[in-house]
Structures are given as C-alpha cells and as structure tokens.
Design an enzyme around this catalytic site. Sequence first.
Site, PDB file in Angstrom:
ATOM      1  N   SER A   1      25.571  29.063  59.746  1.00  0.00           N
ATOM      2  CA  SER A   1      26.575  30.102  59.992  1.00  0.00           C
ATOM      3  C   SER A   1      27.033  30.805  58.711  1.00  0.00           C
ATOM      4  O   SER A   1      27.551  31.912  58.769  1.00  0.00           O
ATOM      5  CB  SER A   1      27.769  29.518  60.747  1.00  0.00           C
TER       6      SER A   1
ATOM      7  N   LYS B   1      34.075  28.375  57.065  1.00  0.00           N
ATOM      8  CA  LYS B   1      34.064  29.808  57.392  1.00  0.00           C
ATOM      9  C   LYS B   1      34.896  30.597  56.382  1.00  0.00           C
ATOM     10  O   LYS B   1      35.673  30.028  55.622  1.00  0.00           O
ATOM     11  CB  LYS B   1      34.660  30.032  58.795  1.00  0.00           C
TER      12      LYS B   1
END
Lengths: 212, 212
Positions: free
Chosen positions: A127, A164
Amino acid sequence: MDPLTRRQSEILGFIRQHIAGHGMPPTRAEIVQAFGFRSLTAAEDHLRALARKGAIELMPGTSRGIRVVADDPAPAAANDDDALPLVGRVAAGVPITAVEQIESWYRIDRHLFHPQPDFLLRVQGWSMRDAGILPDDLLAVQRVETAENGQIVVARIGDEVTVKRFQRSGSIVRLLPANPDFAPIRIDLRQQELAIEGRAVGLLRTGGFALA
Amino acid sequence: MDPLTRRQSEILGFIRQHIAGHGMPPTRAEIVQAFGFRSLTAAEDHLRALARKGAIELMPGTSRGIRVVADDPAPAAANDDDALPLVGRVAAGVPITAVEQIESWYRIDRHLFHPQPDFLLRVQGWSMRDAGILPDDLLAVQRVETAENGQIVVARIGDEVTVKRFQRSGSIVRLLPANPDFAPIRIDLRQQELAIEGRAVGLLRTGGFALA
DNA sequence: GAAGTAACTGTACGTAAATACAGTGATCCG
DNA sequence: CGGATCACTGTATTTACGTACAGTTACTTC
C-alpha cells in the site's frame, strides 16, 4: 530453514569448524578428505542440498565460495544502547511495543536516523509502494501519539495496524496509501478510535531486490 | 610485528574487511581489482611483504590461503565487525571502495542483511523509484564482480557510477532503470567497458518521509 | 652513487578447485 | 509399483588461483 538430515548436519558442522579453525571455508576436496569420501561429487551433492535448504549459500565459480547463513541472528541485548527492537505480529489491542510483541533486537547506529527511532516494524503489503516502502522492509518508527498532516504514521484501528500517510481536518482523519490500487481509509474520530503508534523516520531493507 | 607502510595497512584492512564481509580471505585477483592494480604481482608482492612482517600468514598452494595473524585495533571504525563504510563521491576511474573514497563508517548489525554487504552508497536520482530506491537512500552493497540477470547492481561505465537492474544477453548488457521516465542504458561489451562494483543487498533510509 | 626497499606492470604456467555428466544402492512414500 | 530423496562412486573438463620470472620507477640509506 528446512530440516537437515543427520549427514547434512555433520557436513554443516564440518564447514563451521573449518571456518573457525582455518579462517576460510573448505573446498570440496577438503570435505571429501575429512569424511573419507572417494568422490568429489559426494561433497558437491551435500553442498547443493544444504544450499537448497537454506543452510548455506554457494557462490558459483568462486573457490571456497561457501557462506554459512546465520540462523542465530547475533542476539543484541535489550540494554544495548544502540539496539532497536523488531516488533512482531500485533495482537488484539495490545500496544505495539509491549514486551511480548518484540521479536528480536538489532544493533543499529541510532544516530543514523533523524529523528531517532524507537523500534522497527516489518512492513506488510504494497500500500505504500510509491513512497518507496515495500513488503518486508523494516520501518524505523519513532513513538509519538500525535501526527502532523503529511507524515507517514503507524496507526492502529482496533486490532489492525497500518502504515499510511496522515491527513486530518477537524474530526475526520484520512489515512492515505501511496499506491493507486489501494483506497484511503476514512475515520471519524467521533465514532471510531484511532491510535497513533508512531511516525516513520527511516527504513531498512534487509533482503535483496528480487524481481517484482 | 614490523611496522607496516601506509599501503600495506590498506591492503591488510581490505583483507580484514573481505573476511568480515565475505566470510573468506580474498584472492590475489580480488585484491588487484579492489585497488585498481593492473598486475597480479602487485597483490602478491604486498602479501609477501605482509607475511614477512608477520601481519599475515600465507599457506602455499592454497586458494585464499591468507590468515590474519595480528589483531591490532588500529582504525577503530574500520576494524569494527559491524561497521560499514559509506562510500562518497566517486572520482575518475578509481575503484569505488578505494580507501580514499570512504566518507564515514556506520555501525550496523551486518547479520541483518542476506547476503552481507560490504559498503553503503548514497543513492542519487529517481531512476530506481519503482524498486523502492529513492534519492538519498543508503544502498547496502555487496562487492561482486559479476551479476545475474535481474539483480540490482552498482555499475561503473568510465567515471559514471549508476544503480540499475542488470540484464545481459551475449555481449549486450542492458542497465534497466525502475522508472518509465528514464531510458535503459545499452552497452556492447565488445565496444565499451562495464565494471560491476557490487550488488544491492539492502537499503537504509535515514531521513523521514517528506511529501514527494 | 651503489644498494636496498617499496610499489608497481606484464607474461606465463601448473595446479587447485568448481562443476557437469553418468551411474549405483537404499530408503521412504502415496 | 514408480518416483522422489539421500548418499554416494568415477571420470572429465574448464577455470580460478597461486606463483615464478623479468622488468620499471621512485625514494631512502649507507
């Protein structure tokens, strides 16, 4: 590492012993002589088997090109000034740096990083690919409770830990992946709890670079 | 032990470093390549001198038959088992690991990496972006002379040092970037010289993650 | 100013060492 | 029963490596 046969363990032992005693790995011929074999291929076969099982690494075309893979990762101690804990799988709600979660310690010059990290976390998934963060990388993380917009954070939502990019406006936090194939995570702090475990300050890639 | 000359110390240092990094002493040819000599005899002469002065022991007729005798703690950093040199700017044709090129040393657990690196190199430019290698990253490099297809290598063409993915078929070598904005480098070994300085085995990102 | 040492270049050669190929038994396993 | 893995024998080929020999240049030392 795959389990070794009795014979293979003896060969591995001999290699270790030879390195300790002679300061260099043995040749095929030396293995043959030590074990009383009558063919070089016997040694070659054993080496191939050991390499296949990940116990050693063979360097083609190189004399004495045998490297014993360190299965004992030189356990650095917890009290070492320049040691960082590698945090393992994260279990239900437990703070990520709980002692039980620590897989091992690695000796690394802390001052290499700015700011200084408190622990390492193994990256899972793609990701954050476009930020140069790949699976199996070790992320150097500094323990912080809050984050600034744009920083890459280690966040926990319930039992799920994720890496993230952080973006907040009001009570809405967006955790942005660095990969168009993944969707951002949107959290309303009034409804869901979000724990910031830390902030990425560096990265360590310990494996090679295989073809993706 | 008789006092060593500056050059002899460098040779001895290289032998130590090679043993630490590769698990075996170097060959004459490897010394020659590391220092940029053009004759095997240069290495041979140095080894003889070191043996005469008692710094090493040579085992006749044995490949890599070099044993380091003394354990003098001369250059504190260079002798540290778990220290890696950071190679700086690379000057005209000089081998990348030449002693003069070393900027500094960092203490890092070597066993973290598989295989073990010999030095660190600061990455310049975005050409390997999609392999997760970004500018200012420190690439952990193992000194090798040849590469397999698909490996990420540190290559030198003349004075230019570059990090690329290696692909060879016949006498044509392609150095492939991991970024569509960059063009592959095509080299015909019959016309141009290509030196492989090493192979990427890991990576170290010491700065934070600013917004790209 | 001759002799010695250090630091190399360049060529050549024999052997140390890696490695491929073709087999032989023995054991285990579904 | 056929097929894999293990543990070897025996032969052959190539190349990686050590090492000898013959020079060159520069710097020190007696």
